[in-house]
Design a protein around this motif. Structure first.
Motif, PDB file in Angstrom:
ATOM      1  N   ALA A 222       0.833  -1.205   0.000  1.00 47.34           N
ATOM      2  CA  ALA A 222       0.000   0.000   0.000  1.00 47.34           C
ATOM      3  C   ALA A 222       0.870   1.258   0.000  1.00 47.34           C
ATOM      4  O   ALA A 222       0.591   2.227  -0.720  1.00 47.34           O
ATOM      5  CB  ALA A 222      -0.928  -0.005   1.213  1.00 47.34           C
ATOM      6  N   GLU A 223       1.922   1.252   0.813  1.00 47.44           N
ATOM      7  CA  GLU A 223       2.808   2.415   0.862  1.00 47.44           C
ATOM      8  C   GLU A 223       3.518   2.609  -0.477  1.00 47.44           C
ATOM      9  O   GLU A 223       3.687   3.745  -0.954  1.00 47.44           O
ATOM     10  CB  GLU A 223       3.838   2.240   1.984  1.00 47.44           C
ATOM     11  N   GLU A 225       2.432   1.799  -3.510  1.00 50.50           N
ATOM     12  CA  GLU A 225       1.513   2.337  -4.524  1.00 50.50           C
ATOM     13  C   GLU A 225       1.163   3.787  -4.246  1.00 50.50           C
ATOM     14  O   GLU A 225       0.989   4.578  -5.173  1.00 50.50           O
ATOM     15  CB  GLU A 225       0.256   1.466  -4.611  1.00 50.50           C
ATOM     16  N   ARG A 226       1.059   4.156  -2.965  1.00 51.24           N
ATOM     17  CA  ARG A 226       0.831   5.579  -2.634  1.00 51.24           C
ATOM     18  C   ARG A 226       1.997   6.428  -3.135  1.00 51.24           C
ATOM     19  O   ARG A 226       1.819   7.514  -3.679  1.00 51.24           O
ATOM     20  CB  ARG A 226       0.686   5.768  -1.120  1.00 51.24           C
ATOM     21  N   ALA A 229       1.781   7.062  -6.831  1.00 51.20           N
ATOM     22  CA  ALA A 229       0.520   7.625  -7.331  1.00 51.20           C
ATOM     23  C   ALA A 229       0.720   8.868  -8.185  1.00 51.20           C
ATOM     24  O   ALA A 229      -0.071   9.144  -9.083  1.00 51.20           O
ATOM     25  CB  ALA A 229      -0.403   7.941  -6.152  1.00 51.20           C
ATOM     26  N   GLU A 291       4.921  14.560   0.422  1.00 53.41           N
ATOM     27  CA  GLU A 291       4.186  14.353  -0.825  1.00 53.41           C
ATOM     28  C   GLU A 291       5.062  14.866  -1.954  1.00 53.41           C
ATOM     29  O   GLU A 291       5.961  15.676  -1.734  1.00 53.41           O
ATOM     30  CB  GLU A 291       2.853  15.095  -0.800  1.00 53.41           C
TER      31      GLU A 291
END
Length: 473
Positions: A222-223, A225-226, A229, A291
């Motif tokens: 999950a991390e 793919e984040r 993104a 981000e």
């Protein structure tokens, strides 16, 4: 040539090649090295479990055997001989000193016991004399954090989890083998401020993590793919970056095999503080989440958001880059940590700050630069070959009829240079002296099936360099 690492030897090799670049000049090359031993990062930076990479020294040995090449080891530029003195003897000086200093994190707690520069740790396990006495307490922590997303970060992480059977046949320094054998480190977390697509790993280094005998590689799907993104057109066009993402996805899909140790790859995190534990030793790393945002040039940059986490850790190794140090009398771009240059030609100081020497279009005539101190710490060993060729092409062009010219020395005499250096440094080590050290180290390694057992003290090296190789013990 100031410095004897890959860039210096590639430059020397190009200069000594007959008819290189269409020139007919019989260049003579003297190489000055601060240590008694040559090869730079090939000896003291390449991971001990990468012997194939180290084999590039066979190319350098051919250069060193050239009759117009001389090696003067244990000679420090600025201490035993000055820039001005060298300019009085040579038509050109080529600076090949690398970028030996790490970039600091610049955060609170960086000075805590347990916080180390990767440069020091790498030098320590590779037997560099400057770092032999580094105190690395691997029994004080079960988790280490490595800050950085390049090959050095992977090397550090891998060395911390290698099995004894993987370390045994290497030339890891004896003092490091003893400490690594008693290590309590079970988990190494590699932290990058940007995403996996922007990481500077090379594909072979990243793949190698999955082949470790004693450690699982952990990537949270999950991390991952984040972190992927945000679209990065540049990374998608880069073959290495695309393959890195594929490798990381394969790790994310792979269930842990239950090995004794773990390497965990994390992204979009920046350290904001190193926190002490109860004893005053490093106890944890405070991290801010990032981000990715595009800057004015469209490049993705890491920007902190209002989230974070704290990871308990007794060891931190910072591996966020290197910078060069100022050489006496030689200009340095303090921001980039390199010698200012144009295509390898050294640029002079700003107007009014020069030393009065001839400058052509802002450059210092007869002074050149190669390698990391020229372009910054980027690329692999082979990158230095092309880099050195560019600089040598500039030297040849300047030396040619109608060229901009080289330096005009007052005493261009090879014997006079050697007399000066021996007078200033009686413990000067020639290439024959290095060959004695090399034979001695190799002979020490034979009984245990290792390529060599490195001498890690200057005094030891000088003793062996001055002895007959058949009588050294």
């Amino acid at each position: 040539m100031i410095g004897s690492g890959p860039a210096g030897f590639y430059a020397a090799g190009h200069l000594l090649k007959d008819g290189a670049g269409g020139h007919s000049i019989d260049f003579e090359v003297d190489m000055l090295e601060r240590l008694p031993t040559p090869w730079g990062l090939v000896r003291s930076g390449v991971a001990p479990d990468h012997p194939k990479i180290k084999s590039v020294t066979r190319v350098y040995e051919k250069t060193a055997a050239h009759p117009r090449f001389r090696f003067f080891g244990n000679v420090a530029f600025g201490e035993h001989v000055s820039r001005e003195e060298l300019l009085s003897h040579y038509h050109a000086i080529v600076y090949a000193t690398g970028t030996p200093v790490d970039r600091p994190l610049g955060i609170p707690g960086e000075e805590l016991p347990g916080s180390h520069a990767a440069t020091e740790f790498v030098g320590w396990y590779n037997g560099h004399p400057d770092h032999t006495d580094l105190e690395v307490d691997l029994r004080a922590a079960e988790r280490a954090v490595v800050i950085g997303n390049g090959n050095v970060a992977i090397d550090v992480a891998r060395m911390l989890v290698l099995a004894p059977s993987e370390l045994a046949p290497t030339d890891t320094a004896d003092h490091a083998l003893e400490v690594l054998a008693e290590s309590h480190v079970k988990e190494v977390v590699i932290v990058g401020r940007r995403g996996p697509a922007q990481a500077a790993f090379t594909n072979p280094e990243l793949l190698e993590l999955g082949e470790l005998a004693d450690a699982d590689v952990i990537v949270d799907p999950a991390e991952l793919e984040r972190a992927l993104a945000v679209h990065d057109a540049g990374a998608e066009e880069n073959i290495t970056a695309r393959r890195n993402v594929e490798i990381l996805r394969s790790y994310a899909e792979r269930p842990p095999a239950g090995r004794a140790k773990r390497i965990v790859l994390r992204f979009l995190l920046s350290p904001t503080a190193l926190l002490p534990g109860d004893s005053g030793h490093l106890g944890a790393v405070e991290l801010a989440r990032n981000e990715l945002v595009a800057d004015a040039d469209g490049q993705l940059r890491a920007r902190a958001i209002d989230e974070g986490e704290t990871i308990a850790a007794g060891l931190v190794f910072r591996a966020i880059g290197y910078r060069g140090v100022a050489l006496p009398g030689v200009p340095l771009d303090a921001r980039r940590g390199v010698i200012p240059n144009e295509g390898g030609r050294v640029l002079g100081a700003p107007e009014g700050e020069g030393d009065g020497r001839p400058q052509d279009g802002g450059r210092l005539r007869g002074e050149y630069v190669v390698g990391w101190i020229k372009r910054g710490p980027s690329g692999v060993i082979g990158t230095n070959k092309k880099d050195a060729q560019e600089t040598v092409d500039a030297i040849i062009a300047d030396a040619a009829p109608g060229g901009e010219g080289l330096n005009t020395p007052s005493t261009p005499d090879a014997d006079a240079v050697e007399r000066l250096l021996r007078e200033r440094q009686p413990a000067l080590v020639t290439y024959d002296g290095w060959a004695s050290i090399d034979r001695h180290e190799r002979s020490l390694g034979e009984s245990s099936g290792r390529p060599r057992v490195k001498l890690t003290r200057i005094e030891e090296m000088l003793r062996v360099a001055g002895e007959d190789p058949d009588t050294a013990t």
